[in-house]
Write a protein that holds these residues in place. Structure first.
Motif, PDB file in Angstrom:
ATOM      1  N   SER A  28     -65.595  22.221  62.759  1.00  0.00           N
ATOM      2  CA  SER A  28     -64.482  23.559  63.215  1.00  0.00           C
ATOM      3  C   SER A  28     -63.246  22.563  63.394  1.00  0.00           C
ATOM      4  O   SER A  28     -62.953  23.637  64.572  1.00  0.00           O
ATOM      5  CB  SER A  28     -66.035  22.705  64.316  1.00  0.00           C
ATOM      6  N   GLY A  29     -62.672  21.537  63.123  1.00  0.00           N
ATOM      7  CA  GLY A  29     -61.473  21.145  63.415  1.00  0.00           C
ATOM      8  C   GLY A  29     -61.532  20.909  65.134  1.00  0.00           C
ATOM      9  O   GLY A  29     -60.859  19.937  65.198  1.00  0.00           O
ATOM     10  N   ARG A  30     -62.672  20.250  65.841  1.00  0.00           N
ATOM     11  CA  ARG A  30     -62.939  19.569  66.499  1.00  0.00           C
ATOM     12  C   ARG A  30     -63.097  18.071  66.479  1.00  0.00           C
ATOM     13  O   ARG A  30     -63.632  18.186  65.448  1.00  0.00           O
ATOM     14  CB  ARG A  30     -64.245  20.128  67.859  1.00  0.00           C
ATOM     15  N   PHE A  31     -62.806  17.456  67.888  1.00  0.00           N
ATOM     16  CA  PHE A  31     -62.757  16.282  67.014  1.00  0.00           C
ATOM     17  C   PHE A  31     -63.247  15.285  68.761  1.00  0.00           C
ATOM     18  O   PHE A  31     -63.220  15.940  69.684  1.00  0.00           O
ATOM     19  CB  PHE A  31     -61.528  14.980  67.128  1.00  0.00           C
ATOM     20  N   VAL A  32     -64.577  14.635  68.335  1.00  0.00           N
ATOM     21  CA  VAL A  32     -65.044  13.952  70.249  1.00  0.00           C
ATOM     22  C   VAL A  32     -65.235  13.165  69.734  1.00  0.00           C
ATOM     23  O   VAL A  32     -65.375  12.253  69.230  1.00  0.00           O
ATOM     24  CB  VAL A  32     -66.532  14.646  69.938  1.00  0.00           C
ATOM     25  N   SER A  33     -64.298  11.959  70.921  1.00  0.00           N
ATOM     26  CA  SER A  33     -64.417  10.479  71.368  1.00  0.00           C
ATOM     27  C   SER A  33     -65.119   9.858  71.516  1.00  0.00           C
ATOM     28  O   SER A  33     -66.678  10.441  71.637  1.00  0.00           O
ATOM     29  CB  SER A  33     -63.662  10.327  71.528  1.00  0.00           C
ATOM     30  N   THR A  84     -69.128  17.701  64.313  1.00  0.00           N
ATOM     31  CA  THR A  84     -68.967  18.959  65.003  1.00  0.00           C
ATOM     32  C   THR A  84     -69.179  20.317  63.829  1.00  0.00           C
ATOM     33  O   THR A  84     -68.000  21.675  64.122  1.00  0.00           O
ATOM     34  CB  THR A  84     -67.765  19.269  65.597  1.00  0.00           C
ATOM     35  N   ARG A  85     -69.805  20.059  62.582  1.00  0.00           N
ATOM     36  CA  ARG A  85     -69.831  21.426  62.267  1.00  0.00           C
ATOM     37  C   ARG A  85     -70.097  22.452  62.622  1.00  0.00           C
ATOM     38  O   ARG A  85     -71.424  22.199  63.095  1.00  0.00           O
ATOM     39  CB  ARG A  85     -70.329  20.954  60.664  1.00  0.00           C
ATOM     40  N   ASP A  86     -70.172  24.003  61.560  1.00  0.00           N
ATOM     41  CA  ASP A  86     -70.816  25.107  62.481  1.00  0.00           C
ATOM     42  C   ASP A  86     -72.519  24.939  61.522  1.00  0.00           C
ATOM     43  O   ASP A  86     -72.915  24.162  60.623  1.00  0.00           O
ATOM     44  CB  ASP A  86     -70.210  26.552  62.400  1.00  0.00           C
TER      45      ASP A  86
END
Length: 875
Positions: A732-737, A724-726
């Motif tokens: 980004s701090g986002r986590f996608v399972s 999820t890096r820009d």
């Protein structure tokens, strides 16, 4: 043995070599019969040194430095501008020796080793005799010696008879006869058979790459049926996991990767996985390997363009050519030098094919004749001519342009209708947006004094680069004059939000009706005339020389290899198809030998030829040449079926031996080349990860589909996860399972050339540059550190502990037995049981101040087990 070889070489009748004259009878030197026992052979020992270090300037080129030709003994005797190069019997007076001993020749940094220099001196002192007859005339370039033509791997494959043995009761399959005969020559025999639990674990890992379950272990160990082992073999060969296990072996050789590599951009290959899935399916279906290879080399030539409305079997032919698309490819990157990148794609493709099927380093002949093997530079470009119609460097297709859609006509029509609808919606959206822009401009313009309005309108309507100074001043004074599609939201934020929402929903709904893409990363030939292949002088594509037609290596029998420049019966040139059928016609001396040797290595840890990708002059000779030929011949006779070949191996006494060392065997055969016991082998990187997932009960059995993504974690370690890096590479701090995908087998994890999975990298997972013929087997400290500190390993051990507790409860003794069975596929001994139980009890006391100390102690115990050699190795 050497003396017999020298006599044989000296007595062989010279052969007719393509491109060379018959050797003149008057120049025959029958010196071999008078050679002493310790005689040095020019062909076997001296010629390779001169070829590697001297021929480039003194032999291969039409104009030789100093007019000296070092290819023959008589040419060395006649010498060049400086006189004779050698004086027989007197090395110290020989100019050749003087120059190489002084380090003056060859020029450059690479010099002869002291051993090579002394070998040449001894040969000169022995009389500087040729090994056999020498030709009366030579064309430019290299010639083949008798030793090269008689090299074992270039000879036809012949089926040897089974050797007699004194213990026929130990012969379970013909393989045993060959191995046992060699052992008996040394006064040895096979070792004892492995116990059932050990054998089951070995067989499971060899055929499926996964450990057996506790239930399977207990059932097999207790099964009294005499054919219990045979039935186990059949069950594992029929398992879907078989194709995943053996598919991984072939993907190494094919150089499988989910990214282009070449540069740091390392663009992802979204559709590469289809080739991986094809390989798994083919092996599970036991597709004959002659068909398997033809499809991969020329599957597109088995079909008729434009490759529409294909059946699943036809689609597989197209997908199979993904083998030829696996090498690094930087041609989609505008920042790289395109001619160089394009030629490197071809070079890497030739390397993948030649190492996979020929077991030769053909690429070493790209710039000059091969320094060690009998491969001419012209041979390299004849092979290049086979692939160049599909890889035309002058009419290059980027990776994206090579994708082929598998949509049938009805799906294509639906997609076209949806795309037409989307285009119409976008047109309507643009028209409505332009109306809003015009409305906004008119409203803002009306706010200006009437006398300024005509000039302001004219300034807005004038192209930016044509505006006068007065118009530019008006635009600066009244910014609204620049209102356009991108800035109108500043004037109508509420209306634009409604506008955006409305059209986003309409476009999303229309896009959802579009069928999912169904593309193949493959190799096809354009219908245009094929390019002319030329030899590149010293490998420089800017210096093309003579034209060359497609063909086989000159050292190999060419009487059954006919490759037309352009087959009139096919819509393509047919070059790759002709070559593929030549390789698999059953008469090629290398292909079957190379394949079965590689299969053998995966079962025994070492090939019958240890140098699995080098069957050339510097490669190791086979430890059991008769067995190698018998296996190759039997493989082809039985229809090129790998599963049948497996049965021959795993049902043999040799395979079922214990790995226990024996003094009498170690005294004679310390490296176990005779296979008087089984080799202990470390599990490969992917198998270690999969075994951890299996032991913890997390392993997903879902097969096929897009590769599971990888990403760098907070410390830069590459782990399974959604990146999820820009665009600047910042987190980004986002986590996608990933859900279940996180626990899929490693063969389904993305192979990103610049981002190797950390868990696999430490255990020697190969970097595909461009492929891997044989994996390294290192034992280094970072492996142990990873097993102690990796978040993946720690979490797997904790999940394994939870599984153990759920299955057997809180009793420490029962926990030890279950954890031991999960990790090692066998029950602990009484001493191991006692030590394990004591460990759990002591750890629980030390952790008494923590929540669930018993569970934490069990997790520590599980991690200790999976970090041990008993888990990481199979015996």
């Amino acid at each position: 043995m050497l003396r017999h070889l020298l006599v044989l070489v000296g007595m062989v009748v010279p052969l007719l070599i393509q491109g060379e004259r018959l050797w003149a009878a008057e120049n025959v030197t029958s010196a071999a019969s008078s050679l002493p026992a310790d005689a040095i052979s020019f062909d076997v020992q001296i010629r390779p040194i001169l070829k590697a270090h001297c021929w480039h300037c003194h032999g291969e080129e039409e104009e030789r430095q100093g007019t000296l030709d070092t290819r023959l003994v008589r040419l060395l005797l006649s010498g060049g501008d400086s006189g004779p190069a050698i004086v027989p019997g007197r090395h110290d007076e020989s100019l050749l020796y003087q120059r190489i001993a002084a380090g003056e020749m060859p020029p450059g940094e690479k010099k002869l080793s002291p051993a090579d220099v002394q070998l040449i001196a001894r040969w000169i002192d022995q009389g500087a005799l040729p090994s056999s007859a020498e030709p009366a005339a030579l064309a430019p370039g290299s010639l083949f010696s008798d030793a090269e033509r008689l090299h074992w791997s270039f000879q036809p494959i012949r089926r040897p008879p089974l050797p007699p043995v004194t213990r026929p009761d130990l012969v379970a399959t013909p393989i045993d006869a060959f191995l046992l005969a060699e052992l008996e020559k040394q006064g040895l025999s096979f070792g004892p058979l492995a116990d059932r639990a050990t054998l089951m674990r070995r067989l499971h890992f060899d055929l499926t790459g996964l450990p057996p379950t506790p239930a399977e272990i207990e059932a097999f160990v207790a099964d009294p049926a005499p054919d219990a082992y045979d039935q186990l073999v059949e069950r594992l060969l029929a398992s879907p996991a078989y194709g995943e296990r053996w598919g991984r072996h072939w993907l190494d050789v094919a150089g499988y990767a989910d990214s282009d590599g070449y540069s740091e951009k390392d663009a992802e290959r979204k559709w590469a996985y289809r080739y991986r899935d094809y390989v798994i399916r083919a092996l599970n279906n036991d597709k004959p390997w002659n068909e398997f290879l033809v499809e991969q080399l020329a599957g597109d030539e088995l079909l008729a363009p434009p490759y529409a409305n294909l059946s699943p079997q036809q689609a597989d032919c197209l997908i199979a050519t993904g083998l030829l698309r696996m090498g690094p490819d930087g041609t989609s990157d505008s920042d790289v030098d395109q001619p160089t990148a394009r030629n490197e794609v071809l070079a890497d493709t030739i390397k993948i094919v030649s190492t996979a099927l020929l077991g030769l380093s053909v690429g070493c002949a790209q710039c000059h004749d091969h320094r060690y093997d009998p491969i001419r530079q012209a041979d390299y470009y004849r092979l290049r001519a086979i692939f160049e119609p599909a890889y035309d460097c002058q009419k290059w297709l980027t990776p994206a342009a090579r994708l082929v859609s598998l949509w049938p006509d009805d799906v294509r029509e639906l997609a076209a209708a949806v795309e037409a609808g989307l285009a119409n919606l976008n047109k309507q959206r643009t028209a409505e947006l332009d109306a809003l822009v015009a409305e906004t401009f008119a409203r803002e313009l009306a706010k200006l004094p009437a006398e300024i309005q005509p000039a302001a309108r004219a300034a807005r309507d004038t192209p930016t680069d044509q505006r006068t100074d007065d118009q530019q001043q008006l635009i600066k004074q009244y910014p609204f004059l620049n209102v356009d599609r991108g800035s109108v939201y500043l004037y109508l934020p509420d209306r634009l939000n409604g506008f955006t929402n409305k059209w986003d929903q309409l476009l999303a709904a229309a896009s959802a009706r579009r069928p999912a893409d169904d593309l193949v990363q493959c190799l096809t030939e354009p219908t245009s005339p094929p390019p002319v292949t030329r030899l590149f002088y010293r490998g420089d594509f800017n210096q093309p020389r003579q034209e060359l037609a497609p063909g086989e290596l000159s050292i190999l029998p060419a009487n059954d290899c006919t490759i037309a420049v352009d087959d009139p019966t096919l819509p393509t040139t047919g070059r790759r198809l002709a070559y593929a059928r030549h390789l698999t016609n059953g008469r090629h001396p290398l292909v079957a030998r190379v394949l079965v040797n590689r299969f053998w290595m995966q079962h025994f840890g070492r090939g019958l030829v240890a140098t699995v990708a080098d069957f050339g002059m510097l490669g190791e000779a086979p430890s059991h040449p008769a067995l190698l030929d018998w296996l190759a011949d039997d493989f082809m006779r039985a229809g090129w079926r790998l599963k049948r070949w497996h049965r021959q191996v795993v049902l043999s006494t040799a395979y079922r031996q214990s790995s226990q060392r024996r003094e009498e065997l170690d005294a004679v055969d310390p490296d176990n080349l005779l296979l008087g016991r089984m080799h202990v082998r470390r599990l490969e990187a992917e198998v270690i990860r999969d075994a951890l997932l299996a032991a913890s009960g997390q392993l997903s059995n879902r097969m096929f589909g897009p590769s599971v993504s990888v990403m760098p974690d907070e410390v830069g370690q590459i782990v399974v996860g959604v990146d999820t890096r820009d665009s600047a590479g910042r987190p980004s701090g986002r986590f996608v399972s990933l859900g279940e995908d996180e626990f899929r087998r490693s063969i389904y994890v993305c192979v990103r050339r610049t981002m190797p999975l950390g868990m696999l990298e430490s255990f020697d997972a190969p970097l595909m540059t461009p492929n891997c013929s044989k994996r390294a087997q290192s034992t280094v400290a970072p492996q142990s550190l990873l097993m102690m500190n990796s978040d993946f390993v720690v979490q797997s051990a904790l999940t394994m502990a939870e599984r153990v507790a759920a299955e057997v409860g809180a009793d420490p003794a029962a926990q030890v037995r279950r954890a031991w069975l999960l990790a090692f596929a066998q029950q602990p001994s009484s001493a191991q049981q006692a030590a394990g139980t004591s460990f759990l009890q002591e750890q629980a006391k030390l952790l008494a101040d923590q929540p669930q100390p018993g569970r934490v102690a069990l997790a520590h115990f599980c991690q200790a087990l999976v970090s041990s050699n008993g888990f990481l190795y199979v015996d």
